[in-house]
Design a protein around this motif. Sequence first.
Motif, PDB file in Angstrom:
ATOM      1  N   THR A 133     -86.885 -13.305  51.950  1.00 57.01           N
ATOM      2  CA  THR A 133     -88.046 -13.340  52.848  1.00 57.01           C
ATOM      3  C   THR A 133     -87.775 -14.189  54.079  1.00 57.01           C
ATOM      4  N   ARG A 134     -86.974 -15.233  53.938  1.00 58.30           N
ATOM      5  CA  ARG A 134     -86.658 -16.092  55.075  1.00 58.30           C
ATOM      6  C   ARG A 134     -85.707 -15.403  56.052  1.00 58.30           C
ATOM      7  N   LEU A 135     -84.956 -14.410  55.576  1.00 55.64           N
ATOM      8  CA  LEU A 135     -84.112 -13.641  56.488  1.00 55.64           C
ATOM      9  C   LEU A 135     -84.965 -12.801  57.432  1.00 55.64           C
ATOM     10  N   PHE A 136     -86.108 -12.318  56.926  1.00 56.08           N
ATOM     11  CA  PHE A 136     -87.028 -11.553  57.762  1.00 56.08           C
ATOM     12  C   PHE A 136     -87.947 -12.461  58.579  1.00 56.08           C
ATOM     13  N   GLN A 137     -88.210 -13.664  58.071  1.00 55.32           N
ATOM     14  CA  GLN A 137     -89.076 -14.635  58.757  1.00 55.32           C
ATOM     15  C   GLN A 137     -88.406 -16.006  58.750  1.00 55.32           C
ATOM     16  N   PRO A 138     -87.414 -16.220  59.573  1.00 51.61           N
ATOM     17  CA  PRO A 138     -86.694 -17.503  59.541  1.00 51.61           C
ATOM     18  C   PRO A 138     -87.574 -18.711  59.857  1.00 51.61           C
ATOM     19  N   GLU A 139     -88.700 -18.490  60.544  1.00 53.19           N
ATOM     20  CA  GLU A 139     -89.566 -19.610  60.909  1.00 53.19           C
ATOM     21  C   GLU A 139     -90.552 -19.979  59.794  1.00 53.19           C
ATOM     22  N   ARG A 140     -90.644 -19.136  58.772  1.00 51.37           N
ATOM     23  CA  ARG A 140     -91.632 -19.366  57.708  1.00 51.37           C
ATOM     24  C   ARG A 140     -91.143 -20.444  56.744  1.00 51.37           C
ATOM     25  N   LYS A 141     -92.037 -21.367  56.385  1.00 51.22           N
ATOM     26  CA  LYS A 141     -91.700 -22.430  55.446  1.00 51.22           C
ATOM     27  C   LYS A 141     -91.890 -21.952  54.011  1.00 51.22           C
ATOM     28  N   LEU A 142     -91.024 -22.436  53.132  1.00 49.27           N
ATOM     29  CA  LEU A 142     -91.115 -22.067  51.726  1.00 49.27           C
ATOM     30  C   LEU A 142     -92.354 -22.686  51.099  1.00 49.27           C
ATOM     31  N   SER A 143     -93.115 -21.874  50.373  1.00 44.03           N
ATOM     32  CA  SER A 143     -94.353 -22.343  49.758  1.00 44.03           C
ATOM     33  C   SER A 143     -94.413 -21.893  48.300  1.00 44.03           C
ATOM     34  N   PHE A 144     -95.003 -22.759  47.469  1.00 46.84           N
ATOM     35  CA  PHE A 144     -95.159 -22.418  46.055  1.00 46.84           C
ATOM     36  C   PHE A 144     -96.039 -21.194  45.868  1.00 46.84           C
ATOM     37  N   LYS A 145     -96.975 -20.956  46.797  1.00 47.03           N
ATOM     38  CA  LYS A 145     -97.879 -19.815  46.678  1.00 47.03           C
ATOM     39  C   LYS A 145     -97.136 -18.485  46.718  1.00 47.03           C
ATOM     40  N   GLN A 146     -95.933 -18.471  47.311  1.00 42.43           N
ATOM     41  CA  GLN A 146     -95.153 -17.247  47.373  1.00 42.43           C
ATOM     42  C   GLN A 146     -94.794 -16.733  45.978  1.00 42.43           C
ATOM     43  N   PHE A 147     -94.738 -17.646  45.004  1.00 47.66           N
ATOM     44  CA  PHE A 147     -94.338 -17.266  43.653  1.00 47.66           C
ATOM     45  C   PHE A 147     -95.522 -16.905  42.761  1.00 47.66           C
ATOM     46  N   LEU A 148     -96.755 -17.128  43.241  1.00 48.82           N
ATOM     47  CA  LEU A 148     -97.939 -16.836  42.429  1.00 48.82           C
ATOM     48  C   LEU A 148     -98.342 -15.374  42.586  1.00 48.82           C
ATOM     49  N   THR A 149     -97.440 -14.488  42.233  1.00 49.51           N
ATOM     50  CA  THR A 149     -97.716 -13.050  42.252  1.00 49.51           C
ATOM     51  C   THR A 149     -98.221 -12.620  40.879  1.00 49.51           C
ATOM     52  N   PRO A 150     -98.971 -11.526  40.796  1.00 49.58           N
ATOM     53  CA  PRO A 150     -99.428 -11.044  39.485  1.00 49.58           C
ATOM     54  C   PRO A 150     -98.277 -10.839  38.497  1.00 49.58           C
ATOM     55  N   CYS A 151     -97.151 -10.340  39.002  1.00 51.93           N
ATOM     56  CA  CYS A 151     -96.005 -10.092  38.125  1.00 51.93           C
ATOM     57  C   CYS A 151     -95.462 -11.402  37.544  1.00 51.93           C
ATOM     58  N   ASN A 152     -95.328 -12.433  38.385  1.00 49.29           N
ATOM     59  CA  ASN A 152     -94.816 -13.711  37.901  1.00 49.29           C
ATOM     60  C   ASN A 152     -95.774 -14.372  36.922  1.00 49.29           C
ATOM     61  N   ILE A 153     -97.061 -14.274  37.200  1.00 47.81           N
ATOM     62  CA  ILE A 153     -98.054 -14.875  36.306  1.00 47.81           C
ATOM     63  C   ILE A 153     -98.019 -14.192  34.942  1.00 47.81           C
ATOM     64  N   CYS A 154     -97.959 -12.850  34.930  1.00 53.79           N
ATOM     65  CA  CYS A 154     -97.892 -12.113  33.662  1.00 53.79           C
ATOM     66  C   CYS A 154     -96.603 -12.432  32.902  1.00 53.79           C
ATOM     67  N   THR A 155     -95.512 -12.601  33.645  1.00 56.95           N
ATOM     68  CA  THR A 155     -94.242 -12.941  32.996  1.00 56.95           C
ATOM     69  C   THR A 155     -94.335 -14.303  32.326  1.00 56.95           C
ATOM     70  N   ALA A 156     -94.932 -15.280  33.000  1.00 59.80           N
ATOM     71  CA  ALA A 156     -95.089 -16.611  32.417  1.00 59.80           C
ATOM     72  C   ALA A 156     -95.955 -16.562  31.158  1.00 59.80           C
ATOM     73  N   VAL A 157     -97.039 -15.782  31.207  1.00 61.34           N
ATOM     74  CA  VAL A 157     -97.910 -15.638  30.034  1.00 61.34           C
ATOM     75  C   VAL A 157     -97.152 -14.984  28.885  1.00 61.34           C
ATOM     76  N   MET A 158     -96.333 -13.970  29.197  1.00 64.29           N
ATOM     77  CA  MET A 158     -95.564 -13.277  28.161  1.00 64.29           C
ATOM     78  C   MET A 158     -94.586 -14.229  27.471  1.00 64.29           C
ATOM     79  N   ILE A 159     -93.912 -15.079  28.258  1.00 72.56           N
ATOM     80  CA  ILE A 159     -92.952 -16.019  27.680  1.00 72.56           C
ATOM     81  C   ILE A 159     -93.657 -17.003  26.760  1.00 72.56           C
ATOM     82  N   LEU A 160     -94.815 -17.514  27.183  1.00 72.84           N
ATOM     83  CA  LEU A 160     -95.581 -18.443  26.348  1.00 72.84           C
ATOM     84  C   LEU A 160     -96.022 -17.781  25.054  1.00 72.84           C
TER      85      LEU A 160
END
Length: 242
Positions: A82-109
């Motif tokens: 994503t930073r290759l497409f937006q080099p000026e964008r700062k890395l944020s934890f919110k980028q990882f809070l996608t439905p897929c990631n949340i479901c994956t975390a729940v599945m592992i638990l």
Amino acid sequence: MLMSFGLLISFYLVCTGVCLAISRKLRLTPGQKAVFIGTTVLPNSAFIGIPLASAILGQALGTVYGAVGLMAYNLLFFTYVTRLFQPERKLSFKQFLTPCNICTAVMILMLLAGLRFPVPVQSFLSAVGNCTTPLALMVAGAMLAGSRAVDLLKRPFLYLVTGLRCILFPLVFILILWLLPLDRTLCMGVSILAACPAGSLTAVLARQYDLEGELASQAVAQSTLFILISIPLLLSLASKLF
């Protein structure tokens, strides 16, 4: 799961290094570089990887390996690609809070705790999960329909992406796994994910930011079409080795 995750992340990082060297050698523009790395390094772990792993290893194992593939994909995609497409964008934890990631975390638990949904809920989720294979074919078909056949055949850039993504990178990965003293089912699971075509999220991002969107879509389309040849050959080799 941790070992599979480590293997896939290591594989993607090495492939990224190779693609960076090729990008400098070919003097690609920033947009071409972003598309090249995004489509060549990261496979379609969701729409192709999960149904394929489930068909070969069974639904339970296929889902687990598919989830691991998505975790590795998302980690590299949302931190680097994503930073290759937006080099000026700062890395944020919110980028990882996608439905897929949340479901994956729940599945592992749930796996660690041995928890299961009630039978009616489990039946419903299984029925929805069984839709992923036809949905994958629909998505792949839509991408192929969006590109003219002649465009997929005349651009050398596309052949470079397809050759690396569908042949060279997964072949080398399979041979390295064969030399390592690892569980053979684990090797087969990560090999299935490594053999998948280019992930479609790069094309979505390229179109969103109007940065080589057509090129990205064509790269995804050609690599997806080529798996009709590459995946049977690669996974036949993997099944004999593992």
